[in-house]
Design an enzyme around this catalytic site. Structure first.
Site, PDB file in Angstrom:
ATOM      1  N   ASN A  10       0.894  -1.059  -0.258  1.00  0.00           N
ATOM      2  CA  ASN A  10      -0.166  -0.011  -0.017  1.00  0.00           C
ATOM      3  C   ASN A  10       0.852   1.099  -0.057  1.00  0.00           C
ATOM      4  O   ASN A  10       1.451   1.517   1.123  1.00  0.00           O
ATOM      5  CB  ASN A  10      -0.966  -0.173   1.246  1.00  0.00           C
ATOM      6  CG  ASN A  10      -1.810   1.387   1.418  1.00  0.00           C
ATOM      7  OD1 ASN A  10      -1.854   2.112   0.669  1.00  0.00           O
ATOM      8  ND2 ASN A  10      -2.437   1.350   2.717  1.00  0.00           N
ATOM      9  N   LYS A  12       0.033   4.164  -0.287  1.00  0.00           N
ATOM     10  CA  LYS A  12      -0.608   5.378   0.555  1.00  0.00           C
ATOM     11  C   LYS A  12      -0.387   6.549  -0.223  1.00  0.00           C
ATOM     12  O   LYS A  12      -0.474   6.651  -1.458  1.00  0.00           O
ATOM     13  CB  LYS A  12      -0.123   5.423   1.923  1.00  0.00           C
ATOM     14  CG  LYS A  12      -0.280   4.158   2.616  1.00  0.00           C
ATOM     15  CD  LYS A  12      -0.005   4.561   4.050  1.00  0.00           C
ATOM     16  CE  LYS A  12       0.088   3.025   4.557  1.00  0.00           C
ATOM     17  NZ  LYS A  12       0.106   3.101   6.399  1.00  0.00           N
ATOM     18  N   HIS A  95      -9.306   1.021   4.971  1.00  0.00           N
ATOM     19  CA  HIS A  95      -7.995   1.084   5.535  1.00  0.00           C
ATOM     20  C   HIS A  95      -8.197   2.032   6.927  1.00  0.00           C
ATOM     21  O   HIS A  95      -9.105   2.727   6.873  1.00  0.00           O
ATOM     22  CB  HIS A  95      -7.066   1.689   4.839  1.00  0.00           C
ATOM     23  CG  HIS A  95      -5.577   1.685   5.339  1.00  0.00           C
ATOM     24  ND1 HIS A  95      -5.261   2.551   6.418  1.00  0.00           N
ATOM     25  CD2 HIS A  95      -4.620   0.889   5.165  1.00  0.00           C
ATOM     26  CE1 HIS A  95      -3.878   2.386   6.496  1.00  0.00           C
ATOM     27  NE2 HIS A  95      -3.708   0.990   5.879  1.00  0.00           N
ATOM     28  N   GLU A  97      -6.664   4.318   8.023  1.00  0.00           N
ATOM     29  CA  GLU A  97      -6.528   5.829   7.777  1.00  0.00           C
ATOM     30  C   GLU A  97      -7.751   6.310   7.292  1.00  0.00           C
ATOM     31  O   GLU A  97      -8.002   7.527   7.533  1.00  0.00           O
ATOM     32  CB  GLU A  97      -5.034   6.054   6.959  1.00  0.00           C
ATOM     33  CG  GLU A  97      -3.862   5.731   7.752  1.00  0.00           C
ATOM     34  CD  GLU A  97      -2.879   5.231   6.893  1.00  0.00           C
ATOM     35  OE1 GLU A  97      -2.805   5.236   5.868  1.00  0.00           O
ATOM     36  OE2 GLU A  97      -1.881   4.542   7.747  1.00  0.00           O
ATOM     37  N   GLU A 167      -5.006  -5.281  10.293  1.00  0.00           N
ATOM     38  CA  GLU A 167      -4.045  -4.370  10.444  1.00  0.00           C
ATOM     39  C   GLU A 167      -4.088  -3.782  11.671  1.00  0.00           C
ATOM     40  O   GLU A 167      -5.060  -2.767  11.798  1.00  0.00           O
ATOM     41  CB  GLU A 167      -3.856  -3.026   9.436  1.00  0.00           C
ATOM     42  CG  GLU A 167      -3.585  -3.804   7.946  1.00  0.00           C
ATOM     43  CD  GLU A 167      -3.102  -2.697   7.060  1.00  0.00           C
ATOM     44  OE1 GLU A 167      -1.948  -3.037   6.624  1.00  0.00           O
ATOM     45  OE2 GLU A 167      -3.735  -1.845   6.751  1.00  0.00           O
ATOM     46  N   GLY A 173       2.974   2.048  10.737  1.00  0.00           N
ATOM     47  CA  GLY A 173       3.579   3.083  10.671  1.00  0.00           C
ATOM     48  C   GLY A 173       4.633   3.418  11.875  1.00  0.00           C
ATOM     49  O   GLY A 173       5.268   4.474  12.002  1.00  0.00           O
ATOM     50  N   SER A 213       3.768  -2.475  10.132  1.00  0.00           N
ATOM     51  CA  SER A 213       5.275  -2.605  10.238  1.00  0.00           C
ATOM     52  C   SER A 213       5.929  -3.943   9.920  1.00  0.00           C
ATOM     53  O   SER A 213       6.967  -4.545  10.453  1.00  0.00           O
ATOM     54  CB  SER A 213       5.723  -2.324  11.713  1.00  0.00           C
ATOM     55  OG  SER A 213       5.352  -0.823  12.212  1.00  0.00           O
TER      56      SER A 213
END
Ligand code: 13P
Length: 255
Positions: A10, A12, A95, A97, A167, A173, A213
């Site tokens: 991904n 992003k 996702h 985010e 996730e 991250g 990660s």
């Protein structure tokens, strides 16, 4: 049942069109040599050019999000049929985010999932708990609600191509990867919820990816776990060395 590993990246909001095409080109050899399915999710701006560069290669391409209407007065959106026409075969949905910054809910995840399936594209639906939710003992409730909300009343037959990406938000991250055991436990739970909703056969066939990660040096341990069928990689998918390293780790984990 043997489930084919997926290593997905991904990107992003990173990489220009030229950078994305260069990176995709640099992944082709390891993707061709790998037993794993390799998928990249570029930005909406570069997806068509990356897909074009990946034609006839072992690298598949997807969009990071779609709107559930096919076309119309929806400024700023992209749809599943247009993603397909641009050369995509996958859609990333829900996702964290998007849930955190753009108002994504289980209900809109379900609408995007239906639109993805209607267009004949393959959906990768993301779920995962925050640290506060985990620490409050709500891991299972959160995952179960997200899965059931996403799937809605779709049938096992309609969801044959569905891939779930687990996730944990606290691992995204941050460099704090879930331990192999934490990830395996969550994946086994996710599979049990899928079994409850769609039946044992569908659950056994469904691929469940881990994200958060993932790096070349921790990928093999995660991928070696029985219920972890691949990875959804953020930061380490942006460089050819690290993403190729993770693709190679998939081979190491399967021997
Ligand atoms: P990182 O690999 O950068 O933690 O991101 C994971 C992710 O969000 C992939 O969708």
């Amino acid at each position: 049942m043997a489930r084919r590993t997926i290593i997905s990246g991904n990107w992003k909001l990173n990489l220009s069109v030229a950078e994305g095409v260069d990176l995709a080109n640099a992944l082709k050899d390891s993707a061709a040599a790998s037993e794993a399915e390799v998928v990249v999710f570029p930005t909406a701006l570069s997806v068509a050019c990356v897909a074009d560069a990946c034609t006839d290669s072992a690298v598949a391409v997807g969009v990071q999000n779609i709107y559930w209407e096919d076309a119309g007065a929806f400024t700023g959106e992209a749809s599943a049929p247009l993603a397909k026409a641009a050369g995509c075969s996958w859609v990333l949905i829900g996702h964290s985010e998007r849930r955190q910054y753009f108002g994504e809910t289980d209900e809109t995840v379900n609408k995007r999932l239906q639109a993805t399936l209607n267009a004949g594209l393959k959906p990768m639906v993301c779920i995962g708990e925050t640290l506060a939710e985990r620490e409050a003992g709500n891991l299972e409730e959160v995952l179960s609600t997200q899965i059931k909300g996403a799937i809605g009343d779709l049938s096992a037959d309609q969801l044959k191509e569905l891939v779930i990406a687990y996730e944990p938000v606290w691992a995204i991250g941050t460099g704090v990867v879930a331990t192999d055991e934490q990830a395996q436990d969550a994946h086994a739970f996710v599979r049990s919820v899928v079994a409850e909703v769609l039946g044992a056969e569908a659950a056994d066939a469904m691929r469940i990816l881990y994200g958060g990660s993932v790096k070349p040096d921790n990928a093999a341990g995660l991928l070696g776990k029985p219920d972890i069928d691949g990875a959804l990689v953020g930061g380490a998918s942006l460089k050819q060395d690290s993403f190729n390293g993770i693709i190679d780790a998939a081979a190491a984990a399967s021997v």
